[in-house]
Design a protein around this motif. Sequence first.
Motif, PDB file in Angstrom:
ATOM      1  N   ALA A 189       0.828  -1.204   0.000  1.00 48.94           N
ATOM      2  CA  ALA A 189       0.000   0.000   0.000  1.00 48.94           C
ATOM      3  C   ALA A 189       0.864   1.257   0.000  1.00 48.94           C
ATOM      4  O   ALA A 189       0.561   2.237  -0.687  1.00 48.94           O
ATOM      5  N   ALA A 190       1.954   1.242   0.765  1.00 45.44           N
ATOM      6  CA  ALA A 190       2.845   2.409   0.825  1.00 45.44           C
ATOM      7  C   ALA A 190       3.499   2.659  -0.536  1.00 45.44           C
ATOM      8  O   ALA A 190       3.638   3.810  -0.960  1.00 45.44           O
ATOM      9  N   ALA A 191       3.898   1.602  -1.229  1.00 46.08           N
ATOM     10  CA  ALA A 191       4.519   1.744  -2.551  1.00 46.08           C
ATOM     11  C   ALA A 191       3.543   2.366  -3.543  1.00 46.08           C
ATOM     12  O   ALA A 191       3.899   3.297  -4.283  1.00 46.08           O
ATOM     13  N   ARG A 192       2.325   1.875  -3.563  1.00 46.51           N
ATOM     14  CA  ARG A 192       1.318   2.422  -4.488  1.00 46.51           C
ATOM     15  C   ARG A 192       0.988   3.870  -4.133  1.00 46.51           C
ATOM     16  O   ARG A 192       0.888   4.736  -5.015  1.00 46.51           O
ATOM     17  N   THR A 193       0.808   4.143  -2.839  1.00 43.24           N
ATOM     18  CA  THR A 193       0.477   5.501  -2.389  1.00 43.24           C
ATOM     19  C   THR A 193       1.615   6.462  -2.700  1.00 43.24           C
ATOM     20  O   THR A 193       1.391   7.588  -3.162  1.00 43.24           O
ATOM     21  N   TYR A 194       2.850   6.030  -2.479  1.00 41.64           N
ATOM     22  CA  TYR A 194       4.020   6.864  -2.804  1.00 41.64           C
ATOM     23  C   TYR A 194       3.984   7.256  -4.278  1.00 41.64           C
ATOM     24  O   TYR A 194       4.153   8.429  -4.621  1.00 41.64           O
ATOM     25  N   ASN A 195       3.807   6.277  -5.180  1.00 41.22           N
ATOM     26  CA  ASN A 195       3.811   6.584  -6.612  1.00 41.22           C
ATOM     27  C   ASN A 195       2.740   7.597  -6.980  1.00 41.22           C
ATOM     28  O   ASN A 195       2.969   8.499  -7.793  1.00 41.22           O
ATOM     29  N   ILE A 196       1.574   7.485  -6.385  1.00 39.90           N
ATOM     30  CA  ILE A 196       0.487   8.427  -6.665  1.00 39.90           C
ATOM     31  C   ILE A 196       0.852   9.824  -6.169  1.00 39.90           C
ATOM     32  O   ILE A 196       0.738  10.807  -6.906  1.00 39.90           O
ATOM     33  N   LEU A 197       1.289   9.930  -4.909  1.00 38.13           N
ATOM     34  CA  LEU A 197       1.624  11.241  -4.342  1.00 38.13           C
ATOM     35  C   LEU A 197       2.811  11.870  -5.066  1.00 38.13           C
ATOM     36  O   LEU A 197       2.824  13.072  -5.337  1.00 38.13           O
ATOM     37  N   MET A 198       3.808  11.066  -5.394  1.00 36.63           N
ATOM     38  CA  MET A 198       4.978  11.571  -6.117  1.00 36.63           C
ATOM     39  C   MET A 198       4.568  12.103  -7.481  1.00 36.63           C
ATOM     40  O   MET A 198       4.990  13.170  -7.900  1.00 36.63           O
ATOM     41  N   ALA A 199       3.679  11.386  -8.180  1.00 37.67           N
ATOM     42  CA  ALA A 199       3.217  11.823  -9.499  1.00 37.67           C
ATOM     43  C   ALA A 199       2.426  13.120  -9.424  1.00 37.67           C
ATOM     44  O   ALA A 199       2.402  13.900 -10.378  1.00 37.67           O
ATOM     45  N   GLU A 200       1.781  13.363  -8.271  1.00 35.21           N
ATOM     46  CA  GLU A 200       1.044  14.610  -8.059  1.00 35.21           C
ATOM     47  C   GLU A 200       1.961  15.772  -7.681  1.00 35.21           C
ATOM     48  O   GLU A 200       1.490  16.888  -7.500  1.00 35.21           O
ATOM     49  N   GLY A 201       3.262  15.501  -7.518  1.00 36.46           N
ATOM     50  CA  GLY A 201       4.198  16.556  -7.154  1.00 36.46           C
ATOM     51  C   GLY A 201       4.240  16.857  -5.666  1.00 36.46           C
ATOM     52  O   GLY A 201       4.753  17.896  -5.262  1.00 36.46           O
ATOM     53  N   ARG A 202       3.731  15.963  -4.849  1.00 35.97           N
ATOM     54  CA  ARG A 202       3.721  16.177  -3.399  1.00 35.97           C
ATOM     55  C   ARG A 202       5.103  15.924  -2.807  1.00 35.97           C
ATOM     56  O   ARG A 202       5.900  15.163  -3.345  1.00 35.97           O
ATOM     57  N   GLN A 203       5.370  16.546  -1.681  1.00 33.67           N
ATOM     58  CA  GLN A 203       6.626  16.332  -0.957  1.00 33.67           C
ATOM     59  C   GLN A 203       6.442  15.103  -0.079  1.00 33.67           C
ATOM     60  O   GLN A 203       5.971  15.196   1.054  1.00 33.67           O
ATOM     61  N   VAL A 204       6.785  13.938  -0.622  1.00 34.16           N
ATOM     62  CA  VAL A 204       6.545  12.668   0.049  1.00 34.16           C
ATOM     63  C   VAL A 204       7.856  11.907   0.193  1.00 34.16           C
ATOM     64  O   VAL A 204       8.724  11.976  -0.672  1.00 34.16           O
ATOM     65  N   ILE A 205       7.981  11.210   1.291  1.00 31.56           N
ATOM     66  CA  ILE A 205       9.105  10.316   1.546  1.00 31.56           C
ATOM     67  C   ILE A 205       8.506   8.953   1.871  1.00 31.56           C
ATOM     68  O   ILE A 205       7.497   8.860   2.569  1.00 31.56           O
ATOM     69  N   ALA A 206       9.141   7.894   1.362  1.00 32.97           N
ATOM     70  CA  ALA A 206       8.721   6.534   1.696  1.00 32.97           C
ATOM     71  C   ALA A 206       9.857   5.845   2.435  1.00 32.97           C
ATOM     72  O   ALA A 206      11.022   5.977   2.069  1.00 32.97           O
ATOM     73  N   ALA A 207       9.505   5.154   3.499  1.00 34.38           N
ATOM     74  CA  ALA A 207      10.429   4.295   4.235  1.00 34.38           C
ATOM     75  C   ALA A 207       9.786   2.922   4.218  1.00 34.38           C
ATOM     76  O   ALA A 207       8.726   2.723   4.802  1.00 34.38           O
ATOM     77  N   LEU A 208      10.419   1.997   3.497  1.00 38.72           N
ATOM     78  CA  LEU A 208       9.780   0.718   3.239  1.00 38.72           C
ATOM     79  C   LEU A 208      10.587  -0.459   3.763  1.00 38.72           C
ATOM     80  O   LEU A 208      11.784  -0.582   3.465  1.00 38.72           O
ATOM     81  N   LEU A 209       9.930  -1.309   4.520  1.00 43.00           N
ATOM     82  CA  LEU A 209      10.501  -2.602   4.910  1.00 43.00           C
ATOM     83  C   LEU A 209      10.087  -3.616   3.853  1.00 43.00           C
ATOM     84  O   LEU A 209       8.925  -3.615   3.433  1.00 43.00           O
ATOM     85  N   PRO A 210      10.989  -4.476   3.403  1.00 40.30           N
ATOM     86  CA  PRO A 210      10.557  -5.508   2.449  1.00 40.30           C
ATOM     87  C   PRO A 210       9.548  -6.452   3.117  1.00 40.30           C
ATOM     88  O   PRO A 210       9.580  -6.653   4.322  1.00 40.30           O
ATOM     89  N   GLU A 211       8.687  -7.006   2.310  1.00 35.50           N
ATOM     90  CA  GLU A 211       7.725  -7.976   2.809  1.00 35.50           C
ATOM     91  C   GLU A 211       8.444  -9.284   3.100  1.00 35.50           C
ATOM     92  O   GLU A 211       9.372  -9.655   2.385  1.00 35.50           O
ATOM     93  N   VAL A 212       8.020  -9.958   4.149  1.00 36.10           N
ATOM     94  CA  VAL A 212       8.561 -11.286   4.432  1.00 36.10           C
ATOM     95  C   VAL A 212       7.402 -12.270   4.419  1.00 36.10           C
ATOM     96  O   VAL A 212       6.263 -11.927   4.727  1.00 36.10           O
ATOM     97  N   ASP A 213       7.693 -13.498   4.044  1.00 35.80           N
ATOM     98  CA  ASP A 213       6.640 -14.522   4.002  1.00 35.80           C
ATOM     99  C   ASP A 213       6.232 -14.963   5.385  1.00 35.80           C
ATOM    100  O   ASP A 213       6.923 -15.000   6.308  1.00 35.80           O
TER     101      ASP A 213
END
Length: 149
Positions: A125-149
């Motif tokens: 969800a954070a990855a998708r939300t980041y791409n949307i906000l970044m494309a809108e020109g918003r000042q966004v930072i993402a800090a992402l932990l990789p998914e684990v099984d």
Amino acid sequence: MKLHTDTNSALNTVTAYGAGYVEINTNRFEHAIAFGPEGEITRWNALSPQDISTDLLYAAAGITPVALDPMAFLDADENAAPKFLVTRPEVLLVGTGSKQVLLAHRILQPLLKIGIGVECMSTQAAARTYNILMAEGRQVIAALLPEVD
């Protein structure tokens, strides 16, 4: 999952994610990362949501508290927000892995106090939300932990 966007290729874009990795601009990362639309993608020193502290959130957002004069407490307002050296983002998206983990208010409160919105969600969800906000020109930072099984 591969993501395809029509955004400016000069901007950092999440291009894929999956178990154990996040891909930015087709570069695969198998550790936690923090990044914004521009600039470098940095290793983020969290292995799990339980490792996330206020200091790690400051580091992800690229902000450093200004050292205060040791006598500043004499004139300080205890409710005043701390001072920072750089421009801060509007929002910090925290991807907590395969499941959403809400962080304690005591961890988030210092960032909220200085006007940074912090949203905790799954890494997908954070990855998708980041791409949307970044494309809108918003000042966004993402800090992402990789998914684990």
